[in-house]
Design a protein around this motif. Sequence first.
Motif, mmCIF file in Angstrom:
data_model
loop_
_atom_site.group_PDB
_atom_site.id
_atom_site.type_symbol
_atom_site.label_atom_id
_atom_site.label_comp_id
_atom_site.label_asym_id
_atom_site.label_seq_id
_atom_site.Cartn_x
_atom_site.Cartn_y
_atom_site.Cartn_z
ATOM 1 N N GLY A 75 -13.035 -26.259 37.686
ATOM 2 C CA GLY A 75 -12.050 -25.188 37.713
ATOM 3 C C GLY A 75 -12.024 -24.512 39.067
ATOM 4 N N LEU A 76 -11.491 -23.311 39.102
ATOM 5 C CA LEU A 76 -11.453 -22.556 40.347
ATOM 6 C C LEU A 76 -12.867 -22.096 40.690
ATOM 7 N N ASP A 77 -13.216 -22.225 41.952
ATOM 8 C CA ASP A 77 -14.564 -21.939 42.424
ATOM 9 C C ASP A 77 -15.028 -20.554 41.964
ATOM 10 N N ARG A 78 -16.244 -20.506 41.365
ATOM 11 C CA ARG A 78 -16.844 -19.243 40.968
ATOM 12 C C ARG A 78 -18.354 -19.405 40.991
ATOM 13 N N VAL A 79 -19.067 -18.280 41.180
ATOM 14 C CA VAL A 79 -20.521 -18.334 41.295
ATOM 15 C C VAL A 79 -21.142 -18.881 40.014
ATOM 16 N N ASP A 80 -20.808 -18.264 38.860
ATOM 17 C CA ASP A 80 -21.333 -18.748 37.583
ATOM 18 C C ASP A 80 -20.385 -19.827 37.060
ATOM 19 N N VAL A 81 -20.581 -21.045 37.548
ATOM 20 C CA VAL A 81 -19.650 -22.147 37.291
ATOM 21 C C VAL A 81 -19.440 -22.328 35.793
ATOM 22 N N ARG A 82 -18.167 -22.455 35.384
ATOM 23 C CA ARG A 82 -17.823 -22.795 33.997
ATOM 24 C C ARG A 82 -17.000 -24.067 34.091
ATOM 25 N N ALA A 83 -17.655 -25.220 33.869
ATOM 26 C CA ALA A 83 -17.017 -26.506 34.112
ATOM 27 C C ALA A 83 -16.704 -27.205 32.794
ATOM 28 N N THR A 84 -15.684 -28.038 32.839
ATOM 29 C CA THR A 84 -15.368 -28.941 31.729
ATOM 30 C C THR A 84 -15.805 -30.337 32.132
ATOM 31 N N ILE A 85 -16.634 -30.964 31.273
ATOM 32 C CA ILE A 85 -17.092 -32.328 31.525
ATOM 33 C C ILE A 85 -16.574 -33.198 30.395
ATOM 34 N N GLY A 86 -15.985 -34.318 30.754
ATOM 35 C CA GLY A 86 -15.433 -35.216 29.746
ATOM 36 C C GLY A 86 -15.998 -36.618 29.869
ATOM 37 N N VAL A 227 -26.867 -7.459 58.954
ATOM 38 C CA VAL A 227 -25.778 -8.437 58.954
ATOM 39 C C VAL A 227 -25.554 -8.884 57.517
ATOM 40 N N GLU A 228 -24.293 -8.844 57.061
ATOM 41 C CA GLU A 228 -23.963 -9.321 55.720
ATOM 42 C C GLU A 228 -23.281 -10.670 55.843
ATOM 43 N N LEU A 229 -23.942 -11.704 55.324
ATOM 44 C CA LEU A 229 -23.403 -13.058 55.300
ATOM 45 C C LEU A 229 -22.664 -13.279 53.986
ATOM 46 N N VAL A 230 -21.570 -14.028 54.038
ATOM 47 C CA VAL A 230 -20.785 -14.283 52.838
ATOM 48 C C VAL A 230 -20.386 -15.753 52.807
ATOM 49 N N CYS A 231 -20.446 -16.351 51.622
ATOM 50 C CA CYS A 231 -20.019 -17.740 51.421
ATOM 51 C C CYS A 231 -18.692 -17.733 50.670
ATOM 52 N N ARG A 232 -17.683 -18.365 51.260
ATOM 53 C CA ARG A 232 -16.355 -18.412 50.643
ATOM 54 C C ARG A 232 -15.911 -19.859 50.498
ATOM 55 N N MET A 237 -10.958 -19.052 45.190
ATOM 56 C CA MET A 237 -12.126 -18.511 44.493
ATOM 57 C C MET A 237 -11.661 -17.627 43.340
ATOM 58 N N ALA A 238 -12.352 -17.709 42.218
ATOM 59 C CA ALA A 238 -12.034 -16.852 41.082
ATOM 60 C C ALA A 238 -12.749 -15.513 41.172
ATOM 61 N N ASP A 239 -13.788 -15.441 42.001
ATOM 62 C CA ASP A 239 -14.602 -14.214 42.062
ATOM 63 C C ASP A 239 -14.986 -13.932 43.511
ATOM 64 N N ALA A 240 -13.986 -13.758 44.369
ATOM 65 C CA ALA A 240 -14.224 -13.585 45.806
ATOM 66 C C ALA A 240 -15.152 -12.424 46.105
ATOM 67 N N GLY A 241 -15.149 -11.392 45.272
ATOM 68 C CA GLY A 241 -15.986 -10.230 45.540
ATOM 69 C C GLY A 241 -17.339 -10.263 44.870
ATOM 70 N N HIS A 242 -17.720 -11.383 44.253
ATOM 71 C CA HIS A 242 -18.979 -11.460 43.517
ATOM 72 C C HIS A 242 -20.154 -11.204 44.462
ATOM 73 N N PRO A 243 -21.076 -10.312 44.076
ATOM 74 C CA PRO A 243 -22.202 -9.994 44.978
ATOM 75 C C PRO A 243 -23.101 -11.183 45.272
ATOM 76 N N ALA A 244 -23.117 -12.187 44.392
ATOM 77 C CA ALA A 244 -23.972 -13.350 44.636
ATOM 78 C C ALA A 244 -23.447 -14.217 45.769
ATOM 79 N N ARG A 245 -22.229 -13.942 46.247
ATOM 80 C CA ARG A 245 -21.707 -14.652 47.413
ATOM 81 C C ARG A 245 -22.232 -14.060 48.724
#
Length: 609
Positions: A75-86, A227-232, A237-245
């Motif tokens: 799905g759309l990129d997010r920290v807590d991945v919610r994926a569909t596997i078939g 310095v604040e590093l961020v991974c995008r 991204m579904a959660d661009a502001g997520h603190p875990a990024r």
Amino acid sequence: MSIQLYGHWDLHVVEAVHTWENRYRVEGAASGSGAYPGDVGSQVTADGAAWALVAEHRENASATWKPSDMMIDPGLDRVDVRATIGAEDPLPTPDFRDLRWDARYLGGTLFEAPYRPYAVRPDDLFEMPDGIFEAALGVYLMGVRVINRWGLPFTDTHVLDISAGSRSDLAMRGVRILDSWSQAELASLGQRQLGTGMVLGPLVPGAGKTVYFKVDVRDAAPRKHEVELVCRNLAGMADAGHPARRVRTQIFVSRTSVDPATGEIVSRVQEGTLRMRLREFALDQVNGRKARRDCPPPRRGSTAGTRAVAGSAASVEQRDLLRRALQALLDGRPVDPCLIREILECACASRPGAGHHCDGNGGPRDPGGGRCDDPFYAFPTKFSYTVTPRAPFPGQYGPIPFDDPWWKVLLLIIALLLLIAGALVEAADVAYQDEDLVIGTLGRVRRDDVDAALCVIDTDRALAFLTTLDAQSNEDSQNAVTALDGDITLTAPVMTRAELDAIMVLPASDPQRKVHKSGARTGLTHAIMTGFAPLGHGLASWSIDQLTLETDPDFNELVSQPGDSGSIWVHTATLRPVALHHSGDGSGVLARASLLDDVQGLMDITISG
């Protein structure tokens, strides 16, 4: 096929449309491995560094289980991945609904920066002592080590950046992030830029990568700067502001100068100031005496010229310098045209009353501005210093011995470094410009997967490309391949992985397993190829196999020693190049090297005669 997963996941079967009997297995997990029924509601939690989800089907109870096709949609990129596997049986249609899982990643942060960013000088890629950013030196590369702690690999749309808020805060404190890069600069560091960030992928979970940002600290306050590093993911991204990024870390900045009134070196950081005075130093007298000679003018940013013999239009050495520079230009070698101009300007300025770059005697007008001596080394042996904390304290014992020790160590490092900086800079500048010393120009560099660099070598100093030195009479090892004090002519092309795999099935004593190299430290040494493993030194990330080599029992010699890096392992029976040496185990009996077949592919080159 299977789906490769990393870390802690919850797998829940939410759909099962069976034509045949189905099941699924978890393989290689630290917890959760096993076989599970392919029924709706079946659930398992699995965890491990890297593990596989395998779907299987069979036609009846007596048939053999066969692997099913599989797909994953994160799905759309997010920290807590919610994926569909078939998973899909061969019948009836490929809709990947014979088994379908709701897969949820249960991990935490997206990435880790295991240690604080460090300062690297852009001219020569030397790391500053303890990684400190010294404001007096201006612009640095800021090295950031990143480890993927996510449940999926980073792709070529994942970037590491410095957040907008952090950029603004840093700018207010005099630390400017510079986003202007040339393609040559990026290529030399083996990285790509997307927007203002640096591409992280491909990078599987658990693997690390070093990326570099360009920073200017000349106006920075001497202190710790956050310095604040961020991974995008620039693909969305579904959660661009997520603190875990985001990961917050610090860089350390010092500011050092010379007090003209006392002659002391003064180093300042947030916690206080160190003043140091040199009392005695040890001098390299041999090279110090040799240093009194004319040399070429600086190529980089200096207008100081070369000293000439007083009263002459140009010294013999100046004419010789000009002749060599022009000959190199005619030979097609890279020559800085400013070098030729400065030789001419300084030579002409040596005439009485002429020129702007030299004084009337042919020396530089700026005392100390021209570097016209060979390098020599001076090391402080006696010095005095005082440390003054920024905040005073009461009583006999203050906080200095017990507080954060980094800044006191830093001040000593910086002050000692600058006490001998003149001699060291002299050595570096001469090495960069003197044709008697220069050996080449550094091009692209790649540290991860293969430890390799591309260089343009001064052909006056280099052997033919497919030539190595045989054993030399002044070396410990005298086991020559062709002749003592001779050369060995190699045969192209390099050995492929497929050819080496075929050799590895032979007994260890088979001559086809034997290789040799000519190392700068150990000279010509022999070894046996023993296998492959994604292992090497700790300064790089190794996700592809490296060649492992061990002592050849037919020769009483070490395989390698520090200083042998960059030498070529050669297949003794065919004299074909095999691998690029990069590390050992410290004992001298085991070595590791990157296959030249991989070096060619990753560096986009072809090694031939």
